[in-house]
Design a protein around this motif. Sequence first.
Motif, short mmCIF file in Angstrom:
data_model
loop_
_atom_site.label_atom_id
_atom_site.label_comp_id
_atom_site.label_asym_id
_atom_site.label_seq_id
_atom_site.Cartn_x
_atom_site.Cartn_y
_atom_site.Cartn_z
N ARG A 258 0.84 -1.19 0.00
CA ARG A 258 0.00 0.00 0.00
C ARG A 258 0.88 1.24 0.00
NH1 ARG A 258 -5.45 0.87 1.79
NH2 ARG A 258 -5.85 3.00 2.51
N ASN A 260 -0.13 4.59 0.31
CA ASN A 260 -0.54 5.65 1.23
C ASN A 260 -1.04 5.04 2.53
OD1 ASN A 260 -1.47 7.94 2.50
ND2 ASN A 260 -3.02 8.45 0.98
N THR A 262 -1.61 6.90 5.29
CA THR A 262 -2.24 7.96 6.08
C THR A 262 -3.62 7.53 6.57
OG1 THR A 262 -1.11 9.62 4.73
CG2 THR A 262 -2.98 10.38 6.03
N ARG A 287 7.39 3.80 7.66
CA ARG A 287 6.42 4.41 6.75
C ARG A 287 5.14 4.84 7.48
NH1 ARG A 287 4.74 0.59 2.68
NH2 ARG A 287 3.66 2.41 1.81
N ALA A 291 3.78 8.70 7.73
CA ALA A 291 2.42 9.02 7.29
C ALA A 291 1.60 9.65 8.42
CB ALA A 291 1.72 7.77 6.78
#
Length: 336
Positions: A258, A260, A262, A287, A291
Amino acid sequence: MTLRRVLGGLGAVVALVAAWRITTRRRALAAVSPELRHPVLYLPLNLIDAVTLAIGRRLPAVDSSIRPSIRAEQITVTAADPALTVVTYQAPARSEPSGALLWIHGGGTVMGTVRQGHAWCSRVADELGALVVSVDYRLAPENPYPAALDDCYRALRWLHANAIKFGIDPARIAVGGDSAGGGLAAALAQRAHDTGLPVRFQLLVYPMLDDRTVLRAEPHKRTIYTWTPMSNRFAWTAYLGHPPQEWDDRPYTAAARRANLTGLPPAWIGVGDLDLFYPEDMDYARRLREAGVECELRVEPGMYHGADALFDGKAPSMTAFRNNMLDALRSVLTKP
């Protein structure tokens, strides 16, 4: 006489090879914490085909018993095809509404049962006063992607739909798992986020996050293989339905794919520095933080894959590792 000499020579060669392998293995084990050394480390099982998988599925699991104070119940979520069952764990005097943990067992997506998590699931239910639900998901290669993830997602939806019935707070539902179960939990958190299904927290125990680990030319050099690169290749191939490749655009196949991250729920990631999954777990934690996702990372020196299951309550480091897992859950499951 000639045949006897040939057989004798072959026996000597076999003995020399075995001695060499044991010596090499002993050198590699020097990195293992002394309290975590176990005979199983000399006999890594490589999953390479249906025969070795059948053997692996028949191996006895680490002893995992349900605490006497906890009531465990097997429930059929749906009898429709495909059927799905879960096991619930709860204390008879649980205060309601409580938090809940959806637990996903490990086994590379090709092995394992809910039974192997009895001790951990009943401990969470006992010490945190939470409802714990363990998913008996379908295994690969008989049921490749997305079967296992679909089962976990169905269980999460069912848990939300029955929150009042089970006396749980739908805002305090965490997902978690170990090894392949941790990877499925991470993918489940992503899918739940995308579909608006609330998840409070994700507990990822040495999670199997990235099929592209199979494509690395050389695993990190400190790895001690209780879960080997060959087993990892076999398991990912079984789950994906094809050998891992750089490009795979199917959603949620591997959590690390994945782009993104966030908005995902806060996470706890725990892994040993001798684990095959150490690099991918470290990268995922980084990561998540980049994010803006809160992520507690625990790296255990001298720990190999699954050592906590072998030594919980027997080695101080593994007792502390499990206690840290419990503390991470306590902070989210017991607070409204």
